[in-house]
Scaffold this motif. Structure first.
Motif, mmCIF file in Angstrom:
data_model
loop_
_atom_site.group_PDB
_atom_site.id
_atom_site.type_symbol
_atom_site.label_atom_id
_atom_site.label_comp_id
_atom_site.label_asym_id
_atom_site.label_seq_id
_atom_site.Cartn_x
_atom_site.Cartn_y
_atom_site.Cartn_z
ATOM 1 N N GLU A 405 5.339 -15.590 7.322
ATOM 2 C CA GLU A 405 5.420 -15.139 5.940
ATOM 3 C C GLU A 405 4.312 -15.719 5.067
ATOM 4 O O GLU A 405 3.665 -14.998 4.310
ATOM 5 C CB GLU A 405 6.786 -15.516 5.353
ATOM 6 C CG GLU A 405 6.955 -15.150 3.890
ATOM 7 C CD GLU A 405 6.900 -13.655 3.633
ATOM 8 O OE1 GLU A 405 6.557 -13.244 2.521
ATOM 9 O OE2 GLU A 405 7.206 -12.883 4.573
ATOM 10 N N THR A 406 4.072 -17.022 5.147
ATOM 11 C CA THR A 406 3.132 -17.669 4.218
ATOM 12 C C THR A 406 1.872 -18.193 4.885
ATOM 13 O O THR A 406 0.879 -18.439 4.214
ATOM 14 C CB THR A 406 3.811 -18.855 3.511
ATOM 15 O OG1 THR A 406 4.053 -19.913 4.458
ATOM 16 C CG2 THR A 406 5.128 -18.433 2.877
ATOM 17 N N ARG A 488 4.294 -17.172 -16.379
ATOM 18 C CA ARG A 488 3.589 -15.897 -16.243
ATOM 19 C C ARG A 488 2.259 -15.871 -17.006
ATOM 20 O O ARG A 488 1.273 -15.291 -16.533
ATOM 21 C CB ARG A 488 4.487 -14.761 -16.733
ATOM 22 C CG ARG A 488 3.912 -13.372 -16.497
ATOM 23 C CD ARG A 488 4.860 -12.291 -17.002
ATOM 24 N NE ARG A 488 4.342 -10.962 -16.729
ATOM 25 C CZ ARG A 488 4.545 -10.296 -15.604
ATOM 26 N NH1 ARG A 488 5.272 -10.845 -14.645
ATOM 27 N NH2 ARG A 488 4.052 -9.078 -15.421
ATOM 28 N N ILE A 504 -0.273 -16.023 -3.191
ATOM 29 C CA ILE A 504 0.521 -14.796 -3.056
ATOM 30 C C ILE A 504 1.927 -15.010 -3.596
ATOM 31 O O ILE A 504 2.470 -14.160 -4.316
ATOM 32 C CB ILE A 504 0.546 -14.351 -1.584
ATOM 33 C CG1 ILE A 504 -0.847 -13.861 -1.159
ATOM 34 C CG2 ILE A 504 1.588 -13.258 -1.360
ATOM 35 C CD1 ILE A 504 -0.982 -13.574 0.322
ATOM 36 N N ARG A 505 2.539 -16.146 -3.264
ATOM 37 C CA ARG A 505 3.892 -16.422 -3.746
ATOM 38 C C ARG A 505 3.928 -16.517 -5.276
ATOM 39 O O ARG A 505 4.840 -15.990 -5.925
ATOM 40 C CB ARG A 505 4.386 -17.738 -3.132
ATOM 41 C CG ARG A 505 5.805 -18.148 -3.526
ATOM 42 C CD ARG A 505 6.849 -17.272 -2.895
ATOM 43 N NE ARG A 505 8.194 -17.764 -3.176
ATOM 44 C CZ ARG A 505 9.307 -17.116 -2.884
ATOM 45 N NH1 ARG A 505 9.235 -15.930 -2.269
ATOM 46 N NH2 ARG A 505 10.489 -17.619 -3.169
ATOM 47 N N ALA A 507 1.836 -15.099 -7.446
ATOM 48 C CA ALA A 507 1.622 -13.772 -8.034
ATOM 49 C C ALA A 507 2.851 -12.889 -7.878
ATOM 50 O O ALA A 507 3.210 -12.134 -8.795
ATOM 51 C CB ALA A 507 0.407 -13.122 -7.378
ATOM 52 N N GLN A 508 3.519 -12.984 -6.727
ATOM 53 C CA GLN A 508 4.685 -12.131 -6.482
ATOM 54 C C GLN A 508 5.890 -12.540 -7.310
ATOM 55 O O GLN A 508 6.595 -11.690 -7.859
ATOM 56 C CB GLN A 508 5.051 -12.180 -4.996
ATOM 57 C CG GLN A 508 4.135 -11.370 -4.092
ATOM 58 C CD GLN A 508 4.569 -11.464 -2.637
ATOM 59 O OE1 GLN A 508 5.091 -12.492 -2.189
ATOM 60 N NE2 GLN A 508 4.334 -10.407 -1.881
ATOM 61 N N THR A 509 6.172 -13.828 -7.405
ATOM 62 C CA THR A 509 7.415 -14.281 -8.029
ATOM 63 C C THR A 509 7.274 -14.609 -9.511
ATOM 64 O O THR A 509 8.249 -14.542 -10.255
ATOM 65 C CB THR A 509 7.954 -15.526 -7.302
ATOM 66 O OG1 THR A 509 6.984 -16.597 -7.393
ATOM 67 C CG2 THR A 509 8.219 -15.213 -5.836
ATOM 68 N N GLY A 511 4.046 -13.752 -11.389
ATOM 69 C CA GLY A 511 3.191 -12.755 -12.027
ATOM 70 C C GLY A 511 2.021 -13.342 -12.765
ATOM 71 O O GLY A 511 1.401 -12.662 -13.602
ATOM 72 N N ARG A 534 -0.482 -6.466 0.019
ATOM 73 C CA ARG A 534 0.611 -6.605 -0.945
ATOM 74 C C ARG A 534 0.269 -6.023 -2.309
ATOM 75 O O ARG A 534 1.060 -6.119 -3.240
ATOM 76 C CB ARG A 534 0.986 -8.090 -1.071
ATOM 77 C CG ARG A 534 1.612 -8.652 0.203
ATOM 78 C CD ARG A 534 1.516 -10.169 0.264
ATOM 79 N NE ARG A 534 2.228 -10.715 1.419
ATOM 80 C CZ ARG A 534 1.754 -10.736 2.648
ATOM 81 N NH1 ARG A 534 0.553 -10.212 2.895
ATOM 82 N NH2 ARG A 534 2.458 -11.261 3.636
ATOM 83 N N LEU A 536 -1.997 -7.003 -4.578
ATOM 84 C CA LEU A 536 -2.088 -8.046 -5.601
ATOM 85 C C LEU A 536 -3.526 -8.340 -6.015
ATOM 86 O O LEU A 536 -3.804 -9.387 -6.601
ATOM 87 C CB LEU A 536 -1.432 -9.340 -5.081
ATOM 88 C CG LEU A 536 0.069 -9.256 -4.766
ATOM 89 C CD1 LEU A 536 0.543 -10.543 -4.095
ATOM 90 C CD2 LEU A 536 0.862 -8.996 -6.043
#
Length: 756
Positions: A405-406, A488, A504-505, A507-509, A511, A534, A536
């Motif tokens: 995943e990461t 954010r 990535i984490r 930006a995804q969670t 923003g 993804r 992003l």
């Protein structure tokens, strides 16, 4: 092969030249001008072993749009070299003259335009460097701050060298894709980092692609370069000097036997020699540690260890000269051996298993240290080389054992609990395959439930890790983001972003906008691909740049900064520069969170004066700083202060254990990709070596939170329930540490010497 054409080398076949659109033979303008003989032949394969801009000039109007785009993206800087006899460009004191002289000061930097450029140039003393037999001194100065006296100048040479830029790195991949099209091939140092070795590697790749024959030391697509090592026994014996081999091995054997007799006091170590005789060291009836049995297959094992101490032990293992008897496929025996060494290192006041007690190793130990200091320095250019040596091995390698995943290459944080049940030890002693991670988690849940039902607390507790590696890595990333108070509207900088897990984490969670910097081309390529998958790209930007250069370009632009296990690649001497860069990058009211592998204060001075398997072979130039070293650098070169820290070292134990199992399970696939048995032994040694270091708390893994004084963003940490929660966490950590000292924690990672 046709006659050489300047920097153009043409591999010929009896067909039309690839640049020709007709059947008429054509040769390049330089070839026509310099070789007018009628026997010149056309070629179907042409290798441009020259700078990219020169290759573009040679192609001229026949260059395709793709070739113009790729070759034209490389930047080159001009160099002015003077051959002269002006001693003003040498050290003032003649006694300080050497073959290489690094000259310059801050005044020179101003004269060269400032901009943060390093105020240094080089003057070579050719009389010393090339043993010139002449009365006058002859020097060569590269880009001096001021030219030498014209009357003493013999020659001025103008050259260019490639610049390592993000645009150039992207263009390298385009050129690699173009190679072979239309029979044209491009190679040179500009296809790497600009070093001589990059030019050689690039040329070998092209020649192998054309001929279909790999160089002798290549296995599949992976270039396997053997580690430098001492001469093997077969070489000495076959050269007619068998008596010398026997004498050397006999001296080394007696030296190691005497050393182990003096130093192994805890546990029991049994060594079976190549002739079958057994050496027994330590306790007759060991009470705490299990008996470790080594099988030595080659007498040269004793020579390596006698001359290089723990590095010799590692090189001998990689060469297949010894193994732990009856070891599991996951190399559990190696981990047990290193823990035995740690127990004996800490005996007798911590000086028992010390290099100072093995006199034969002093010379090799010193040579390894000098090589480390001279060739693995983390300067701007040295850092690129050191990072490339490990992180650019192959993305295929790292994806076999990191979480899917990461792709985090750092300690995870598991759901851990102390369980007063003997079954926990049995569970932790059995490394399950990665495919059975869910089953392992369920079994551990049952262990903890049984512990709660048992009620009575026994004398020893076991630390049980629950959940998968994927879950644990996400928990760790979320911890870093929480410690940094990322929101954010913030702009986050990830220094050493790896394969993009934190970015990535975030930006995804959350923003937020994320920037990441690295020196690894392979990591950047895969991280960018993961970002595109993804969707992003609008939130994440990755750059291939050194943190020192980046800090000069982006002063005060980042609200939050995270650096996850990147500090180990900085080097002790550059810790002040690192904190100065963070200070420059961090906006007012900003928060900086660092995850760092650390060395205990009591061992740090010795650590700085030595080399080990990790900072020489696995992570060249690396240094795991002590907490005091970090605080000293912070205080002297920034306005930051430490606001909080946690030690997650025991979680690194389980992380490394899981990596070791996944790596072992993936060995068939890795061998198919060209990673040979020597590489597999090296990495088994690496994982087990690291595990022992963290399990024994030889190393720590700290999450440190920094900010400038008076930062209102961290006032929330003063809330009563948070303070009490931290107290409870600290109590749990103390209990876990006690369990670890009793040797009951399974798994760990190692990044510094554990003795032999």
């Amino acid at each position: 092969m046709s006659p050489p054409c300047s920097n153009l080398v043409a591999f010929c076949c009896p067909n039309a030249h690839p640049l020709s659109n007709t059947s008429t033979h054509r040769i390049c303008p330089l070839h026509r001008r310099r070789h007018r003989r009628p026997h010149a032949r056309a070629c179907t394969q042409v290798v441009f072993a020259c700078h990219a801009d020169t290759a573009l000039q040679l192609l001229g109007a026949s260059a395709s749009d793709a070739e113009k785009d790729a070759l034209g993206a490389f930047a080159f800087a001009r160099n002015t070299t003077y051959v002269h006899s002006d001693a003003a460009l040498m050290p003032r004191r003649r006694a300080a003259w050497s073959a290489w002289n690094y000259m310059g000061d801050s005044a020179d930097a101003a004269a060269r335009g400032g901009g943060g450029a390093k105020p240094v140039y080089v003057t070579y003393w050719l009389n010393k460097l090339q043993n010139l037999d002449c009365r006058d001194s002859v020097f060569v100065s590269l880009n001096p701050s001021a030219p030498p006296d014209p009357a003493k100048t013999h020659r001025v040479i103008e050259t260019t060298h490639p610049q390592f830029t993000p645009e150039g790195e992207r263009a390298q991949r385009k050129v690699a894709a173009l190679n072979g099209r239309r029979g044209l091939w491009f190679c040179g140092a500009w296809m790497g980092y600009g070093f001589h070795e990059d030019g050689l590697r690039s040329g070998l790749e092209v020649s192998s692609a054309i001929t279909g024959k790999p160089v002798p030391w290549a296995t599949g697509k992976q270039l396997v370069v053997p580690q430098p090592c001492l001469p093997r026994a077969e070489t000495l014996g076959s050269s007619g000097t068998g008596w010398a081999y026997r004498a050397i091995t006999a001296i080394a054997f007696r030296s190691i036997r005497a050393f182990l007799s003096r130093t192994i006091r805890v546990g029991r170590l049994v060594i079976t020699c190549p002739d079958g005789q057994q050496l027994v060291f330590g306790e007759v009836l060991p009470r705490k540690s299990k008996v470790i049995h080594l099988r030595v297959f080659d007498w040269w094992f004793f020579v390596r260890v006698a001359l290089e101490y723990d590095l010799g032990l590692a090189r001998a293992y990689m060469a297949g000269e010894w193994a732990v008897a009856d070891d599991t496929r996951y190399a559990d025996g190696l981990r047990a051996l290193f823990l035995l060494f740690v127990d004996n290192r800490d005996a007798e006041g911590g000086a028992a298993l010390s290099v100072s007690r093995l006199l034969t190793s002093w010379g090799g130990y010193m040579l390894n240290f000098v090589r480390y200091r001279l060739s693995m320095d983390n300067s701007l250019s040295g850092s690129r080389s050191n990072i490339h040596a490990h992180y650019d091995l192959s993305n295929d390698l790292f994806t076999t054992f990191l979480d899917a995943e990461t792709l985090m290459y750092s300690s995870a944080i598991y759901d851990a609990a102390l369980a007063p049940v003997p079954a926990a030890r049995r569970e932790l002693a059995r490394p399950p395959p990665a495919a059975d991670a869910a089953g392992a988690a369920a079994r551990m849940e049952a262990v903890v439930a049984a512990a709660a039902a048992a009620g009575a607390a026994p004398e020893e507790y076991e630390l049980v890790f629950r959940g998968t590696l994927e879950e644990a890595q996400i928990r760790k990333i979320d911890t870093l983001l929480a410690r940094a108070r990322v929101q954010r509207h913030h702009t986050l900088l990830d220094i050493g972003f790896g394969w993009g897990g934190v970015a990535i984490r975030a930006a995804q969670t959350i923003g937020c906008r994320v920037w990441g910097i690295t020196l690894s081309t392979e990591q950047k390529a895969l991280a960018e691909a993961r970002v595109r998958e993804r969707g992003l790209e609008h939130l994440i930007t990755f750059e291939l740049v050194d943190y020192r250069v980046f800090a000069r370009q982006h002063r005060g632009e980042f609200d939050r900064i995270i650096s996850c296990e990147m500090i180990e690649a900085v080097g002790h001497n550059y810790l002040p520069s690192y904190f100065a860069a963070v200070e420059a990058l961090l906006a007012p009211g900003g928060v900086f969170v660092m995850e760092a592998i650390t060395t205990p204060e009591s061992r740090y001075k010795e650590y700085l004066r030595s080399t080990d398997f990790i900072n020489t072979i696995i992570f060249p130039g690396s240094c795991c700083p002590s907490l005091t070293a970090l605080m000293d650098a912070m205080a002297s070169h920034s306005r930051l202060s430490l606001e909080g820290y946690e030690n997650i070292g025991v979680h690194y134990a389980e992380t490394l254990r899981e990596w070791r199992c996944r790596f072992t399970d993936a060995l068939p696939a890795l061998r198919a990709r060209g990673f040979d048995a020597v590489f597999a032994r090296c990495w088994h040694y690496y994982f087990a070596y690291c595990e022992a270091g963290f399990a024994s708390q030889t190393e720590g893994c700290l999450i440190l939170t920094f900010s400038r004084p008076g930062n209102a963003a961290l006032l929330v940490d003063a809330e009563t329930h948070r303070v009490l929660a931290k107290n409870a966490t600290n109590a749990d950590a103390a209990a876990a540490a006690a369990a670890a000292r009793r040797g009951s924690v399974g798994g760990a990672r190692r990044s510094s010497s554990v003795g032999l």
